[in-house]
Design a protein around this motif. Structure first.
Motif, PDB file in Angstrom:
ATOM      1  N   GLU A 551       0.847  -1.172   0.000  1.00  0.00           N
ATOM      2  CA  GLU A 551       0.000   0.000   0.000  1.00  0.00           C
ATOM      3  C   GLU A 551       0.894   1.237   0.000  1.00  0.00           C
ATOM      4  OE1 GLU A 551      -2.823  -0.056   3.125  1.00  0.00           O
ATOM      5  OE2 GLU A 551      -4.005  -1.691   2.256  1.00  0.00           O
ATOM      6  N   ILE A 552       0.753   2.079  -1.021  1.00  0.00           N
ATOM      7  CA  ILE A 552       1.617   3.248  -1.203  1.00  0.00           C
ATOM      8  C   ILE A 552       0.931   4.463  -0.582  1.00  0.00           C
ATOM      9  CG2 ILE A 552       2.718   4.721  -2.910  1.00  0.00           C
ATOM     10  CD1 ILE A 552       2.758   2.320  -4.774  1.00  0.00           C
ATOM     11  N   PRO A 553       1.623   5.177   0.324  1.00  0.00           N
ATOM     12  CA  PRO A 553       1.006   6.355   0.948  1.00  0.00           C
ATOM     13  C   PRO A 553       1.062   7.568   0.025  1.00  0.00           C
ATOM     14  CG  PRO A 553       3.172   6.002   1.870  1.00  0.00           C
ATOM     15  CD  PRO A 553       2.935   4.852   0.923  1.00  0.00           C
ATOM     16  N   TYR A 554       0.063   8.410   0.134  1.00  0.00           N
ATOM     17  CA  TYR A 554       0.053   9.687  -0.575  1.00  0.00           C
ATOM     18  C   TYR A 554      -0.757  10.678   0.257  1.00  0.00           C
ATOM     19  CZ  TYR A 554      -4.662   8.380  -2.097  1.00  0.00           C
ATOM     20  OH  TYR A 554      -5.975   8.007  -2.124  1.00  0.00           O
ATOM     21  N   GLY A 598       4.989   2.588  -9.987  1.00  0.00           N
ATOM     22  CA  GLY A 598       5.415   3.214 -11.228  1.00  0.00           C
ATOM     23  C   GLY A 598       6.384   4.354 -11.002  1.00  0.00           C
ATOM     24  N   ASN A 599       6.430   5.303 -11.950  1.00  0.00           N
ATOM     25  CA  ASN A 599       7.348   6.434 -11.886  1.00  0.00           C
ATOM     26  C   ASN A 599       6.850   7.488 -10.903  1.00  0.00           C
ATOM     27  OD1 ASN A 599       8.938   5.240 -13.892  1.00  0.00           O
ATOM     28  ND2 ASN A 599       7.717   6.191 -15.522  1.00  0.00           N
ATOM     29  N   VAL A 600       7.780   8.330 -10.483  1.00  0.00           N
ATOM     30  CA  VAL A 600       7.446   9.431  -9.591  1.00  0.00           C
ATOM     31  C   VAL A 600       6.941  10.602 -10.431  1.00  0.00           C
ATOM     32  CG1 VAL A 600       8.324  11.023  -7.852  1.00  0.00           C
ATOM     33  CG2 VAL A 600       9.175   8.658  -7.939  1.00  0.00           C
ATOM     34  N   THR A 601       5.775  11.116 -10.067  1.00  0.00           N
ATOM     35  CA  THR A 601       5.166  12.255 -10.747  1.00  0.00           C
ATOM     36  C   THR A 601       5.038  13.403  -9.755  1.00  0.00           C
ATOM     37  OG1 THR A 601       2.911  11.583 -10.208  1.00  0.00           O
ATOM     38  CG2 THR A 601       3.886  10.642 -12.200  1.00  0.00           C
ATOM     39  N   PRO A 602       4.774  14.620 -10.251  1.00  0.00           N
ATOM     40  CA  PRO A 602       4.579  15.732  -9.305  1.00  0.00           C
ATOM     41  C   PRO A 602       3.460  15.484  -8.304  1.00  0.00           C
ATOM     42  CG  PRO A 602       4.921  16.571 -11.514  1.00  0.00           C
ATOM     43  CD  PRO A 602       4.823  15.085 -11.640  1.00  0.00           C
ATOM     44  N   GLY A 603       2.485  14.693  -8.663  1.00  0.00           N
ATOM     45  CA  GLY A 603       1.399  14.398  -7.729  1.00  0.00           C
ATOM     46  C   GLY A 603       1.632  13.182  -6.871  1.00  0.00           C
ATOM     47  N   GLY A 604       2.756  12.512  -7.038  1.00  0.00           N
ATOM     48  CA  GLY A 604       3.056  11.317  -6.252  1.00  0.00           C
ATOM     49  C   GLY A 604       3.454  10.171  -7.156  1.00  0.00           C
ATOM     50  N   LEU A 605       3.491   8.966  -6.578  1.00  0.00           N
ATOM     51  CA  LEU A 605       3.868   7.785  -7.338  1.00  0.00           C
ATOM     52  C   LEU A 605       2.727   7.355  -8.257  1.00  0.00           C
ATOM     53  CD1 LEU A 605       5.727   5.558  -4.727  1.00  0.00           C
ATOM     54  CD2 LEU A 605       6.710   6.655  -6.734  1.00  0.00           C
TER      55      LEU A 605
END
Length: 681
Positions: A551-554, A598-605
């Motif tokens: 589970e990826i936190p954001y 996935g890749n890192v974006t300005p809004g998160g992973l």
């Protein structure tokens, strides 16, 4: 080991037994053994076991014994209760024989022997047979228009199960094999029987034979040695199914043909002519009156009978070998009166209580299926219930028992229902394979150029340090000025790797002009494969779920200018609901996810998602590809200086090339396997 002597008289009402037989049965004893039981028949005269007729019925499991010239003593009831393998003993007698009908829990092996003047019937549980090939399958038409299927088994003790499933009759033979020449559908409609087709195929470590039928029918099955005979008989009469409704049919090929030519003949006389011609037993009601005229040529006699019944508004019922003909109104009134009498008898019949031990079904679930409320009584307005209006049921949650109070007929129906549905559910093992393959190739080529010159100590032009980092300052020579390159077409990094470089400097003899050159190149070649194999086991028609991942936190807005941490799953998930079909295949309702970080974006992973949802039918043990994605990327990129980059050979110093070849492939495989419950044999 214990012995139960059933020598006392029952409470059931008895009709007088025949008295012309030479032998009498005085008592029945039951001796229980670890693997079965022994019935001891006490007779007035010894009976040779070879003279006792014995045959087995498979569904329901019964062993029938015929004792010649024997009647039971007056003290013996018609029905005797048993336990274990033996559920009940029923007796019936005439002047020629005494029939003992042993109702069994399941099929058994039996042996008859004589000991101290007593006839011993030894019943043993059937052991699992050795695999044997089914020798032959034959079909023929019987004398009564029945379809007769004859199976020659590989062994006499192979476990058998015959049951009706809708319009089909299914025969399961455990521990048997089937030759390829017998594995085909066979059309038998030309025999004019209730059976239109039969098909044999391997099923669950055995053989299954399915009979396709038409019309109204009933069946009986019996085994003699290695021969199994199944009779599918047409139902054309009786109190519930009319043999003719007065409407002529289009297909009459079962009787001899005749010609009739009468003017104003009485209907009763015409019926008598048909009865004499076809040699059938016929009874006509006193209300059958009227006349008709006939002129029929070369028609089947049963079609002529249908026409007469239609013309006279008559109906026919068959009772055994006798045809009963009466006006339609009289027939309907009689049937209505019989139903009313049965309903009245059911209201006056005494109630009995019986407890049923459930092994696999929950008692409260079965109680709701019977239409019984929480108070134990039949729910008002419920029509789909087996219990009568006076019936009731109670459950015991601790022992999972169902206690039913009702008439004997209703209890028999409930017992038959429980035997059908209280069985171990088959399970399915589902295995999925997710294969991800990647094949990539990339190559970058580039160049950096710098120019410099000195004139009387003053620097002109543009130069740089060819060797070393681009930002590193190199002490300038007297009168030489170093700066950034005049042309920068250096190769870009690939997958985080820095390109290799090679630099050199060209100068004239007076060391007044410099040409700095740096060549850079990088090539990347990668191959990868990821195999994910989730598997799970579940019961038939029961959903199952298995998942694994992270589970990826954001961060997300929580109101009032604050943020809160939320989580998003990136996991491997398999959710499936199997359904086992009668022919041994499996229908799978599949929902499969394969997510990854996935890749890192300005809004998160970002979440890389692979998802398939489908419904597919697969054979037991077979493998099917339920999805696949193939992606190929070809990218050629060139950066160059206008005009200079087009010069042959020399233009290479003014160009930068990039080439990318990338192939990805995703395949999803699914394999179901049926896990059969242990057989009761």
């Amino acid at each position: 080991m214990r012995t139960l002597l059933l020598l006392f008289a029952g409470l059931l009402s008895l009709s007088p037994w025949p008295t012309l037989a030479e032998n009498r049965l005085y008592g029945i004893g039951i001796q229980y053994r670890p693997q079965g039981l022994t019935l001891s028949l006490q007779l007035s005269h010894p009976v040779d076991p070879a003279q006792v007729g014995a045959f087995q019925l498979l569904d329901p499991a019964q062993l029938v014994l015929d004792l010649p010239k024997t009647t039971p003593a007056d003290m013996l009831p018609r029905a005797l209760a048993g336990s274990g393998l033996l559920k009940r003993v029923l007796m019936a007698a005439d002047d020629d024989r005494l029939r003992l009908q042993l109702q069994l829990k399941h099929a058994v092996s039996h042996r008859l022997r004589l000991e101290d003047g007593r006839l011993l019937v030894e019943l043993d549980q059937r052991a699992a047979p050795e695999p044997g090939a089914l020798q032959s399958i034959d079909f023929r038409r019987g004398g009564a228009g029945e379809g007769q299927l004859i199976l020659e088994l590989g062994a006499a003790d192979q476990p058998l199960q015959v049951r009706q499933m809708g319009r089909r009759l299914v025969v399961d033979i455990g521990g048997a094999s089937l030759s390829p020449d017998l594995q085909r559908p066979v059309e038998v409609g030309r025999f004019a029987t209730p059976v239109t087709q039969y098909h044999a195929y391997p099923y669950e470590q055995g053989v299954r034979v399915v009979l396709e039928t038409q019309g109204q029918w009933r069946y009986q099955a019996y085994q003699s040695g290695r021969r199994l005979v199944i009779d599918v008989l047409p139902v054309t009469g009786g109190s519930t199914v009319p043999a003719s409704s007065g409407t002529p049919t289009d297909k009459h090929d079962g009787g001899d043909r005749l010609s009739l030519n009468f003017q104003n003949i009485d209907i009763r006389t015409a019926l008598q002519v048909l009865a004499d011609y076809s040699d059938v037993n016929l009874v006509a009601s006193d209300a059958v009156v009227g006349q008709l005229s006939l002129r029929l040529r070369d028609v089947p006699w049963d079609q002529a009978l249908d026409l007469i019944l239609q013309a006279g508004r008559l109906e026919m019922r068959r009772t055994g070998e006798v045809l009963w003909i009466a006006p339609r109104e009289e027939m309907q009134a009689r049937e209505r009166q019989e139903l009313e009498q049965k309903a009245l008898i059911a209201d006056l019949e005494p109630l009995h209580a019986e407890s049923f031990q459930l092994n696999y079904q929950r008692a409260d679930t079965l109680r709701r299926a019977l239409g019984i409320g929480e108070d134990g009584n039949t729910q008002a307005g419920r029509r789909n219930t087996l219990l009568s209006r006076r019936g009731s049921a109670m459950i015991d949650h601790h022992t999972n028992q169902l206690l039913v109070t009702d008439t004997l007929a209703v209890l028999a129906n409930v017992r038959k229902l429980i035997e059908r549905i209280d069985v171990a559910a088959r399970q399915v093992l589902i295995e999925a394979r997710i294969v991800e393959a990647d094949d990539s190739f990339a190559r970058n080529l580039g160049v950096k150029l710098g120019l410099a010159a000195t004139t009387r100590g003053a620097a002109v032009g543009n130069a740089y340090a060819a060797i070393g980092e681009q930002t590193r300052q190199t002490p300038p020579a007297p009168g030489l000025y170093l700066s950034e390159p005049a042309l920068n077409l250096r190769a870009e990094p690939l997958s985080g790797a820095t390109p290799g470089s090679f630099g050199f400097t060209l100068l004239n003899a007076a060391a007044q002009r410099f040409l700095n050159v740096e060549l850079s190149a990088l090539e990347a070649d990668g191959r990868g494969k990821i195999v994910s194999s989730p598997r799970l086991i579940t019961a038939d028609q029961q959903a199952a779920l298995i998942e694994q991942g992270e589970e990826i936190p954001y961060q997300q807005a929580a109101g009032n200018g604050t943020t809160a941490t939320a989580f998003k799953k990136a996991n491997l998930k398999l959710e499936v609901t199997p359904q086992i079909t009668p022919d041994g295949n499996v229908i799978l309702d599949v929902d499969l996810n394969k997510d990854s970080r996935g890749n890192v974006t300005p809004g998160g992973l970002a979440i890389n998602t692979k998802h398939v949802k489908t419904k597919v039918q697969v054979e037991d043990g077979g493998t099917v590809v339920i999805g696949g994605i193939y992606t190929q990327t070809d990218n050629d990129h060139e950066t160059r200086v206008p005009l200079l980059g087009d010069i042959p050979i020399l233009g290479t110093l003014f160009r930068s090339n990039s080439r990318v070849r990338d192939k990805t492939e995703l395949l999803i495989f699914l394999t179901p396997r049926i896990v059969a419950p242990p057989r009761p044999y």
